[in-house]
Design a protein around this motif. Structure first.
Motif, PDB file in Angstrom:
ATOM      1  N   GLY A 161      86.680  41.512  29.270  1.00 37.93           N
ATOM      2  CA  GLY A 161      86.475  40.109  28.964  1.00 37.93           C
ATOM      3  C   GLY A 161      86.873  39.770  27.542  1.00 37.93           C
ATOM      4  N   THR A 190      80.711  35.154  24.873  1.00 30.73           N
ATOM      5  CA  THR A 190      81.429  36.149  25.656  1.00 30.73           C
ATOM      6  C   THR A 190      81.828  35.580  27.008  1.00 30.73           C
ATOM      7  OG1 THR A 190      80.135  37.904  24.610  1.00 30.73           O
ATOM      8  CG2 THR A 190      81.298  38.479  26.629  1.00 30.73           C
ATOM      9  N   LEU A 191      83.054  35.838  27.400  1.00 32.74           N
ATOM     10  CA  LEU A 191      83.516  35.600  28.762  1.00 32.74           C
ATOM     11  C   LEU A 191      83.552  36.970  29.428  1.00 32.74           C
ATOM     12  CD1 LEU A 191      84.913  33.305  26.930  1.00 32.74           C
ATOM     13  CD2 LEU A 191      86.316  32.961  28.938  1.00 32.74           C
ATOM     14  N   HIS A 192      82.801  37.131  30.516  1.00 30.50           N
ATOM     15  CA  HIS A 192      82.704  38.425  31.195  1.00 30.50           C
ATOM     16  C   HIS A 192      83.774  38.495  32.283  1.00 30.50           C
ATOM     17  CE1 HIS A 192      78.970  39.406  29.119  1.00 30.50           C
ATOM     18  NE2 HIS A 192      78.621  38.137  29.315  1.00 30.50           N
ATOM     19  N   TRP A 206      89.514  32.929  35.015  1.00 34.07           N
ATOM     20  CA  TRP A 206      88.558  31.844  35.159  1.00 34.07           C
ATOM     21  C   TRP A 206      88.480  31.417  36.614  1.00 34.07           C
ATOM     22  CZ3 TRP A 206      85.002  30.355  31.906  1.00 34.07           C
ATOM     23  CH2 TRP A 206      84.334  29.157  32.141  1.00 34.07           C
ATOM     24  N   PRO A 207      87.324  31.145  37.151  1.00 34.48           N
ATOM     25  CA  PRO A 207      86.021  31.147  36.502  1.00 34.48           C
ATOM     26  C   PRO A 207      85.443  32.556  36.416  1.00 34.48           C
ATOM     27  CG  PRO A 207      85.809  30.384  38.772  1.00 34.48           C
ATOM     28  CD  PRO A 207      87.265  30.639  38.528  1.00 34.48           C
ATOM     29  N   CYS A 208      84.626  32.781  35.390  1.00 33.46           N
ATOM     30  CA  CYS A 208      83.929  34.049  35.208  1.00 33.46           C
ATOM     31  C   CYS A 208      82.603  33.757  34.508  1.00 33.46           C
ATOM     32  CB  CYS A 208      84.774  35.040  34.420  1.00 33.46           C
ATOM     33  SG  CYS A 208      85.125  34.546  32.726  1.00 33.46           S
ATOM     34  N   PRO A 209      81.634  34.667  34.625  1.00 33.60           N
ATOM     35  CA  PRO A 209      80.365  34.461  33.921  1.00 33.60           C
ATOM     36  C   PRO A 209      80.625  34.335  32.411  1.00 33.60           C
ATOM     37  CG  PRO A 209      80.169  36.266  35.480  1.00 33.60           C
ATOM     38  CD  PRO A 209      81.621  35.898  35.411  1.00 33.60           C
ATOM     39  N   THR A 210      79.973  33.348  31.804  1.00 27.47           N
ATOM     40  CA  THR A 210      80.233  33.043  30.403  1.00 27.47           C
ATOM     41  C   THR A 210      78.926  32.757  29.682  1.00 27.47           C
ATOM     42  OG1 THR A 210      82.354  32.069  31.026  1.00 27.47           O
ATOM     43  CG2 THR A 210      81.490  31.472  28.866  1.00 27.47           C
ATOM     44  N   GLN A 211      78.817  33.277  28.474  1.00 24.11           N
ATOM     45  CA  GLN A 211      77.690  32.975  27.599  1.00 24.11           C
ATOM     46  C   GLN A 211      78.266  32.439  26.297  1.00 24.11           C
ATOM     47  OE1 GLN A 211      76.239  37.097  27.853  1.00 24.11           O
ATOM     48  NE2 GLN A 211      74.220  36.186  28.198  1.00 24.11           N
TER      49      GLN A 211
END
Length: 195
Positions: free
Chosen positions: A147, A167-169, A173-178
């Motif tokens: 990521g 962070t993009l995990h 895209w789309p992906c889990p993102t914080q």
């Protein structure tokens, strides 16, 4: 890469150790300047088992549509997420692992054997889906096969100063993102809330 990228002052060295008509060890280095960067340096080595270790650095690399559109399709497809970015960055890329097959960058991107780091300055992100462009982008972006991390990021939206890290995990895209965003004087418009 396309010759239209205007590289100049290129220096290249190659050293090989050959035993029984086979390459046992090989090292190379290349450097130069270009119209889209201040300078570049690439070095690497390869052993008899076709394992490679390479490092590339690019100073004040211009990242923007004029460059992204000239990259090989396999690479430009991986970079579509930054197609609206126009920035300068100091970039380093490292890879250690099996020698990639010709034109098979996807295998390298999927491997865990690489890391890319960009220190971004003078950036602007103008995605037409956003109500306002992101201006004065600065910060550090680190990418691996797992990521992308954004560190010490700053930007302005209209006149509002924002700090961002997160962070993009994943790389697609789309992906889990914080993401952590702190803003001063940011006026939230209905169009921004709908994003």
């Amino acid at each position: 890469l396309s010759p239209a990228l205007d590289l100049a002052e290129i220096q290249f060295t190659l050293e090989q150790t050959i035993e029984d008509d086979s390459i046992v060890h090989q090292t190379f280095a290349a450097s130069g300047v270009g119209s889209f960067l201040e300078s570049f340096y690439i070095s690497g080595e390869r052993d008899a088992d076709k394992q490679v270790a390479t490092r590339a650095s690019f100073q004040r690399l211009h990242i923007g549509p004029s460059i992204l559109n000239r990259l090989p399709e396999s690479l430009s497809a991986s970079l579509r997420a930054i197609q609206f970015l126009d920035a300068r960055a100091d970039v380093t890329v490292q890879y250690a692992g099996p020698l990639p097959e010709k034109n098979n960058l996807d295998a390298v991107v999927r491997s865990t054997d690489w890391i890319a780091k960009a220190s971004v300055s003078e950036g602007r992100y103008a995605d037409p889906r956003l109500p306002k462009s992101l201006e004065n982008l600065q910060g550090v972006v680190v990418a691996t096969s797992q990521g992308v991390q954004i560190q010490q990021g700053t930007l302005t939206i209209d006149q509002a100063r924002c700090k961002i890290d997160g962070t993009l995990h994943g790389l697609k895209w789309p992906c889990p993102t914080q993401m952590n965003i702190a803003a001063e004087n940011l006026q939230l418009e209905p169009a921004l809330l709908d994003m």
